[in-house]
Design a protein around this motif. Structure first.
Motif, short mmCIF file in Angstrom:
data_model
loop_
_atom_site.label_atom_id
_atom_site.label_comp_id
_atom_site.label_asym_id
_atom_site.label_seq_id
_atom_site.Cartn_x
_atom_site.Cartn_y
_atom_site.Cartn_z
N SER A 1 6.50 9.40 0.16
CA SER A 1 5.19 10.00 0.40
C SER A 1 4.31 9.87 -0.84
CB SER A 1 5.37 11.48 0.77
OG SER A 1 4.15 12.17 0.70
N ASN A 2 3.06 9.53 -0.63
CA ASN A 2 2.13 9.44 -1.76
C ASN A 2 1.89 10.81 -2.40
OD1 ASN A 2 1.47 6.63 -1.84
ND2 ASN A 2 0.28 6.92 0.02
N SER A 3 1.98 11.86 -1.59
CA SER A 3 1.72 13.21 -2.10
C SER A 3 2.98 13.90 -2.60
CB SER A 3 1.06 14.07 -1.02
OG SER A 3 1.88 14.13 0.12
N ASP A 4 4.14 13.44 -2.15
CA ASP A 4 5.42 14.02 -2.58
C ASP A 4 6.40 12.88 -2.80
OD1 ASP A 4 7.85 16.37 -1.15
OD2 ASP A 4 7.76 15.32 -3.07
N PRO A 5 6.48 12.34 -4.00
CA PRO A 5 7.31 11.15 -4.24
C PRO A 5 8.79 11.38 -4.03
CG PRO A 5 6.54 12.07 -6.31
CD PRO A 5 5.81 12.78 -5.22
N LYS A 6 9.22 12.63 -3.91
CA LYS A 6 10.64 12.90 -3.67
C LYS A 6 10.98 12.88 -2.19
CE LYS A 6 11.11 15.73 -7.83
NZ LYS A 6 11.54 17.03 -8.39
N ASP B 1 0.80 -1.23 0.00
CA ASP B 1 0.00 0.00 0.00
C ASP B 1 0.83 1.28 0.00
OD1 ASP B 1 -2.42 -1.51 2.21
OD2 ASP B 1 -2.33 -1.49 0.03
N ASN B 2 2.13 1.18 -0.19
CA ASN B 2 2.98 2.38 -0.16
C ASN B 2 3.63 2.67 -1.50
OD1 ASN B 2 2.91 3.41 2.57
ND2 ASN B 2 3.94 1.53 3.17
N ALA B 3 3.74 3.95 -1.81
CA ALA B 3 4.56 4.35 -2.94
C ALA B 3 6.03 4.08 -2.59
CB ALA B 3 4.36 5.83 -3.24
N MET B 4 6.79 3.73 -3.59
CA MET B 4 8.21 3.41 -3.39
C MET B 4 9.05 4.23 -4.35
SD MET B 4 8.45 1.01 -1.02
CE MET B 4 10.11 0.40 -1.34
#
Length: 120
Positions: free
Chosen positions: A99-104, A30-33
């Protein structure tokens, strides 16, 4: 160990490599990577990121068009396919939850990374 990066090595300019990031299920699910890299004497920089469902991707300016990011949620593994490598791609490459909202923005501690060296 939260994740284990692998696949680095020595390659000539213009060549390709595939990096893998095997993550603990509780981290991956469930997490962005994302992938990051750090060259000697430089700050760690963002390379690429992918949402948990692989529906969206983001890339750093220096790698866009050359690198591809993907993930296999069944294997808790993320990949970075690096093509047309340049000497300036030489760095230690790391993966992290982002972060899902800030991938950096990385969210967890760092692993040991995998060294990529591109010779000219």
């Amino acid at each position: 160990v939260l994740y284990e990066e692998s696949g680095g090595g020595l390659v000539q300019a213009g060549g390709s490599l595939r990096l893998s990031c095997a993550a603990a299920g509780r981290i991956f699910k469930d997490n962005a990577m994302g992938w990051f890299r750090q060259a000697p004497g430089k700050e760690r920089e963002f390379v690429a990121a992918i949402t948990f469902n692989a529906g969206s991707e983001a890339f750093g300016d220096s790698v866009r068009g050359r690198f591809r990011i993907s993930r296999d949620n069944a294997k808790n593994t993320m990949y970075l396919d690096m093509n047309r490598l340049k000497p300036e791609d030489t760095a230690v490459y790391y993966c992290n939850v982002v972060s899902n909202s800030d991938p950096k923005r990385p969210l967890a501690s760092w692993g040991q990374g995998t060294q990529v060296t591109v010779s000219s």
